[in-house]
Design an enzyme around this catalytic site. Structure first.
Site, PDB file in Angstrom:
ATOM      1  N   GLU A  82       1.276  -1.221  -0.075  1.00  0.00           N
ATOM      2  CA  GLU A  82       0.294   0.091   0.170  1.00  0.00           C
ATOM      3  C   GLU A  82       1.159   1.400  -0.150  1.00  0.00           C
ATOM      4  OE1 GLU A  82      -0.082  -2.240   2.118  1.00  0.00           O
ATOM      5  OE2 GLU A  82      -2.194  -2.784   2.608  1.00  0.00           O
ATOM      6  N   CYS A 115      -2.460  -2.972   7.123  1.00  0.00           N
ATOM      7  CA  CYS A 115      -2.344  -3.143   8.179  1.00  0.00           C
ATOM      8  C   CYS A 115      -2.131  -1.691   9.616  1.00  0.00           C
ATOM      9  CB  CYS A 115      -0.430  -3.325   8.611  1.00  0.00           C
ATOM     10  SG  CYS A 115       0.418  -2.650   7.633  1.00  0.00           S
TER      11      CYS A 115
HETATM   12 ZN   LIG Z   1       1.092  -2.362   5.524  1.00  0.00          ZN
END
Ligand SMILES: [Zn+2]
Length: 198
Positions: A82, A115
């Site tokens: 990301e 995350c």
């Molecule tokens: Zn991450």
């Protein structure tokens, strides 16, 4: 002695895979299939963890920037798919804020839910929506630590005007995570004890 510079690059196979033509994927399923394939190819080529992401123009589906996990090859714990996709997107538009006036609305598609670090990066990036395939528990099941995230992170992003779509092509994304696990790919999270390593 000068400090080292940090250069973010994508493996050559990404360019080879995408080609020179315009990639336009208006449907969420096609966007997620695209980033899941990046995740799969990243493990096939051995260039990082089994995670892929991309920034698309939200409404047209035009690809702005691909990203794959490059933690191991770049020696950088922040090089999650990301963050890589968002960084390349920002370099490409020439602005640190993808939500800046004059720019179209952008969406981040990611093969696994963000995350804790990537969740934090999302509001700063300026994207207006996020689409995810696998859930964080799917990553945790093969040993990756997603970090401490608020339970209501989807609502929290929503309150900032960032829509979240979950479980798009989830099974296909899980299959890639399990393939990585079966190949005993490195689980590079520093917080994992030896007992959790495979
Ligand atoms: Zn991450």
């Amino acid at each position: 002695v000068p400090f080292p510079q940090f250069l973010l690059w994508l493996p050559q196979w990404v360019e080879d895979h995408i080609g020179l033509g315009v990639v336009q994927l208006p449907e969420p399923e096609d966007r997620l299939a695209f980033v899941i394939e990046l995740a799969r190819l990243n493990l096939v080529h051995g260039t990082g963890g089994p995670f892929g992401a991309a920034v698309f123009e939200r409404d047209s589906g035009a690809l702005l920037a691909p990203g794959v996990n490059l933690v191991v090859p770049l020696n950088s714990s922040i090089a999650h798919a990301e963050v890589v996709a968002l960084t390349i997107a920002q370099q490409r538009v020439g602005h640190y804020d993808l939500g800046a006036p004059g720019l179209p609305a952008y969406e981040l598609a990611t093969s696994t839910e963000p995350c804790a670090m990537c969740l934090g990066a999302i509001p700063w990036s300026g994207v207006r929506s996020v689409a995810c395939a696998a859930r964080e528990e799917d990553a945790r099941r093969i040993g990756f630590d997603e970090g401490a995230k608020p339970d209501d992170w989807v609502r929290a992003l929503g309150e900032r005007g960032i829509a979240v779509q979950r479980d798009v092509c989830r099974e296909r994304a899980i299959a890639v995570l399990e393939q990585y696990h079966a190949l005993s790919g490195p689980v590079y999270n520093a917080r994992q004890g030896e007992g959790k390593r495979r």
